[in-house]
Enzyme design. Structure first.
Site, PDB file in Angstrom:
ATOM      1  CB  THR A 144      -1.021  -0.160   1.211  1.00  8.16           C
ATOM      2  OG1 THR A 144      -0.340  -0.125   2.460  1.00  8.16           O
ATOM      3  CG2 THR A 144      -2.136  -0.946   0.922  1.00  8.16           C
ATOM      4  CE  LYS A 170       0.117  -3.547   3.664  1.00 11.04           C
ATOM      5  NZ  LYS A 170      -0.474  -2.580   4.477  1.00 11.04           N
ATOM      6  CB  THR A 181      -1.690  -1.361   9.149  1.00  9.89           C
ATOM      7  OG1 THR A 181      -2.434  -1.028   9.702  1.00  9.89           O
ATOM      8  CG2 THR A 181      -2.280  -1.775   7.430  1.00  9.89           C
ATOM      9  CD  GLU A 267       1.564   5.246   6.488  1.00  6.82           C
ATOM     10  OE1 GLU A 267       0.745   4.584   5.555  1.00  6.82           O
ATOM     11  OE2 GLU A 267       1.137   5.894   7.543  1.00  6.82           O
ATOM     12  CG  ASN A 389      -1.138   8.326   7.844  1.00  3.44           C
ATOM     13  OD1 ASN A 389      -1.879   7.403   7.597  1.00  3.44           O
ATOM     14  ND2 ASN A 389       0.315   8.273   7.924  1.00  3.44           N
ATOM     15  CB  SER A 394      -8.732  12.385  -1.147  1.00  3.55           C
ATOM     16  OG  SER A 394      -7.868  12.899  -0.286  1.00  3.55           O
TER      17      SER A 394
END
EC number: 2.3.1.35
Length: 394
Positions: A144, A170, A181, A267, A389, A394
């Site tokens: 992702t 992942k 996650t 991230e 994040n 979107s």
């Protein structure tokens, strides 16, 4: 035991394709064993357990065997009610029909946006398109916000017979102890009973994947699955044997590496952070402190700013429910002592700042209060984490 270039163990095939769940990147794939494999799994502790995760848990618990796992990125199929459950069961059934096997031998894994439904027309075409190949594209199809696939292969011996263990995963955001996650898949051609495999996996999850944190959030789809198909033709591994220890060591090495790679690829992260706690009263205390330190936003922000603010570390230790003597703590950052016997040491700020520019920060914490040790992994907290994040949906 040695690390080798990534490859599938004997008897495993895979594929990864693009079916339109993402704009252009690979988003759908599978792993297939030539024969039913012993299987074990660990799953999210989030009360909102996604349909594919619950289905795979039930499939493995049915007989601790799997022969295939189909997976997708982009859409989590979580919080999707009865429709989501029906879609996951349909995926399982279609894969079983294609392979000519029982449905209970098929696992399903999804990751991505929570609350969105799978476009089953695309999924059905995808299942028919998948092939059994030697490529590694499935390691890309599950990503992702990850920046790259995370893979590892090892060779190890069981009774003189060479076996292979390969894993990929992942995970980049919504990462926290007690499964995160993350999707993790480990395959091996060693021979082991499914119940014994489950025992080893459950033990190792607590020492590896449950010791990482990026942002304190735990998702709804997380799982790690191990499949052992016996195609190396080594003798079956017996509990408490020398072979058992060799297998457990290999699995620990694979899972530790993958856990570290998830933390490193957090991230927006620029640094992998490792906390090592020594001389603790118990393993629980050591692990609790290590997790708390790498999970502290104040510590993470200080390390991003290359600030040797040891006060944030010691205060984080102090708010845990771990047992320790608060008067005997030593702390070092990348080998540079900053605290001794719970008192700050004089150090050169410029030297420490330069040391903290490294892409891996090691925090050593010696409690001088026992013999137990613990480890945890995380990353720094950056501006880019917020940017990623703030616009994920979107």
């Amino acid at each position: 035991m040695q690390e080798i270039d990534f490859k599938w163990p004997l008897g495993f095939k895979s594929d990864g394709i693009h079916i339109g769940l993402r704009k252009s990147k690979l988003d759908f794939g599978w792993i297939v064993s030539e024969v039913p494999a012993s299987a074990a799994g660990a799953y999210t502790t989030n009360k909102f357990c996604a349909a594919p995760t619950a289905l795979t848990k039930d499939a493995i618990n049915h007989g601790h065997q799997l022969q295939a796992i189909v997976m997708n990125s982009a859409i989590a199929n979580s919080c999707t009610g009865q429709q989501g459950q029906s879609d996951a069961f349909e995926e399982q059934s279609l894969v079983a029909q294609k392979l000519g096997i029982e449905s209970t031998l098929v696992g399903v894994a999804s990751t991505g946006l929570i609350g969105a439904f799978l476009p089953m027309d695309k999924v059905k075409v995808g299942i028919q398109t998948l092939n059994q190949t030697n490529n590694f594209k499935v390691t890309e199809a599950v990503l992702t916000t990850d920046t790259h696939p995370k893979t590892i292969s090892l060779e190890f011996e069981i009774a003189g017979q060479t076996c292979t263990m390969s894993g990929f995963c992942k995970g980049s955001g919504m990462i926290h102890p007690k499964m995160a996650t993350m999707l993790g898949f480990i395959t091996t051609d060693a021979t082991i009973n499914g119940d014994l495999l489950q025992t080893i996996l459950s033990e190792q999850v607590d020492l590896t994947f449950n010791q990482i944190t990026v942002d304190g959030d735990t998702s709804t789809n997380d799982m790690v699955v191990v499949m052992a198909n016996g195609q190396a033709k080594a003798p079956i591994i017996q509990d408490s044997s020398e072979d058992y220890e060799s297998f457990k060591t290999a699995l620990h090495q694979v899972m530790t590496y993958l856990a570290q790679q998830i933390a490193k690829d957090g991230e927006g992260a620029t640094k992998l952070v490792e906390a090592n706690v020594s001389q603790a009263p118990s393993p629980f205390d050591a692990q609790k402190i290590a997790k708390a330190v790498v999970g502290s936003n104040l510590v993470k922000a200080a390390l991003f700013g290359e600030d040797a603010n040891w006060g944030r570390i010691i205060s984080t230790i102090g708010i845990t429910d771990a047992d320790f003597n608060p008067a005997t703590i030593d702390i070092a950052l990348n080998g540079h002592p900053v605290v001794q016997q719970s008192l700050g040491l004089n150090f050169d700020e410029a030297t420490l700042k330069q040391a903290l520019q490294a892409n891996k920060i090691t925090i050593d914490i010696d409690l001088h209060d026992g013999q137990a040790t613990g480890q945890a992994w995380g990353c720094d907290l950056t501006y880019q984490y917020v940017q990623i994040n703030a616009s994920y949906r979107s």
